[in-house]
Write a protein that holds these residues in place. Sequence first.
Motif, mmCIF file in Angstrom:
data_model
loop_
_atom_site.group_PDB
_atom_site.id
_atom_site.type_symbol
_atom_site.label_atom_id
_atom_site.label_comp_id
_atom_site.label_asym_id
_atom_site.label_seq_id
_atom_site.Cartn_x
_atom_site.Cartn_y
_atom_site.Cartn_z
ATOM 1 N N GLY A 18 24.807 94.720 45.658
ATOM 2 C CA GLY A 18 24.561 95.342 44.368
ATOM 3 C C GLY A 18 24.055 96.764 44.471
ATOM 4 N N ALA A 19 24.675 97.572 45.294
ATOM 5 C CA ALA A 19 24.240 98.960 45.476
ATOM 6 C C ALA A 19 24.257 99.696 44.138
ATOM 7 C CB ALA A 19 25.153 99.656 46.475
ATOM 8 N N GLN A 20 23.513 100.771 44.078
ATOM 9 C CA GLN A 20 23.390 101.539 42.850
ATOM 10 C C GLN A 20 24.721 102.132 42.403
ATOM 11 O OE1 GLN A 20 22.018 105.797 44.628
ATOM 12 N NE2 GLN A 20 20.418 104.414 44.151
ATOM 13 N N ASN A 21 24.768 102.492 41.138
ATOM 14 C CA ASN A 21 25.936 103.127 40.562
ATOM 15 C C ASN A 21 25.545 104.563 40.207
ATOM 16 O OD1 ASN A 21 27.829 104.092 38.593
ATOM 17 N ND2 ASN A 21 28.576 101.997 38.412
ATOM 18 N N ALA A 22 25.944 105.507 41.042
ATOM 19 C CA ALA A 22 25.523 106.899 40.899
ATOM 20 C C ALA A 22 25.908 107.508 39.550
ATOM 21 C CB ALA A 22 26.090 107.742 42.038
ATOM 22 N N SER A 23 27.075 107.167 39.035
ATOM 23 C CA SER A 23 27.484 107.756 37.754
ATOM 24 C C SER A 23 26.632 107.220 36.604
ATOM 25 C CB SER A 23 28.970 107.504 37.484
ATOM 26 O OG SER A 23 29.235 106.127 37.300
ATOM 27 N N GLN A 24 26.247 105.950 36.671
ATOM 28 C CA GLN A 24 25.382 105.390 35.628
ATOM 29 C C GLN A 24 23.986 105.999 35.719
ATOM 30 O OE1 GLN A 24 25.767 101.134 36.246
ATOM 31 N NE2 GLN A 24 27.613 101.027 34.998
ATOM 32 N N ILE A 25 23.483 106.194 36.929
ATOM 33 C CA ILE A 25 22.173 106.826 37.117
ATOM 34 C C ILE A 25 22.205 108.244 36.551
ATOM 35 C CG2 ILE A 25 20.579 107.747 38.861
ATOM 36 C CD1 ILE A 25 21.216 105.202 40.525
ATOM 37 N N ALA A 26 23.267 108.980 36.824
ATOM 38 C CA ALA A 26 23.391 110.352 36.314
ATOM 39 C C ALA A 26 23.413 110.369 34.784
ATOM 40 C CB ALA A 26 24.646 111.012 36.872
#
Length: 160
Positions: A18-26
């Motif tokens: 379940g690694a992070q989702n960089a676009s959602q974090i941005a």
Amino acid sequence: MKRLVLAVALLAVALPAGAQNASQIARVRGGASCPGCNLFQGDFTGLERAGLNLSGARLRQSELALVVLNRANLSRADLRDVNAYGGVFGGASFAGANLTNASFVGAYLEGANFSGASLAGANFSGAEMATARGLSQSRLNQACGDAATRLPAGLHIPTC
């Protein structure tokens, strides 16, 4: 066949679950709501956004220090191991959220809703939460605080 099974097993162990989702974090860093998003280990230090909807989001191990998230919807969110040092969460909803081992040291939580939230291991030292709702003594007994922690009348919290 045994080699294939072994190779698949090793690959499964090597990949982050379940690694992070960089676009959602941005998107959230930019102030957008993101219910149900995977924000694992995101750094949101200093984010200011009233009414942000992160219900059901995975914020585990995220950095929420010095945020101003008044009236934020964090209901059913995974907030395990977050650092919310000095965060401002006035009127926020943590209903049904998992705050296991979260740090809310010095946080402002007046009017926040904790109905059904898991508080096991959470640190509320110095937190202002005298008007917080949905707190129970049995759940507070699983968390900790200090002499500066402000709770609703009749409730107390073990010392960290």
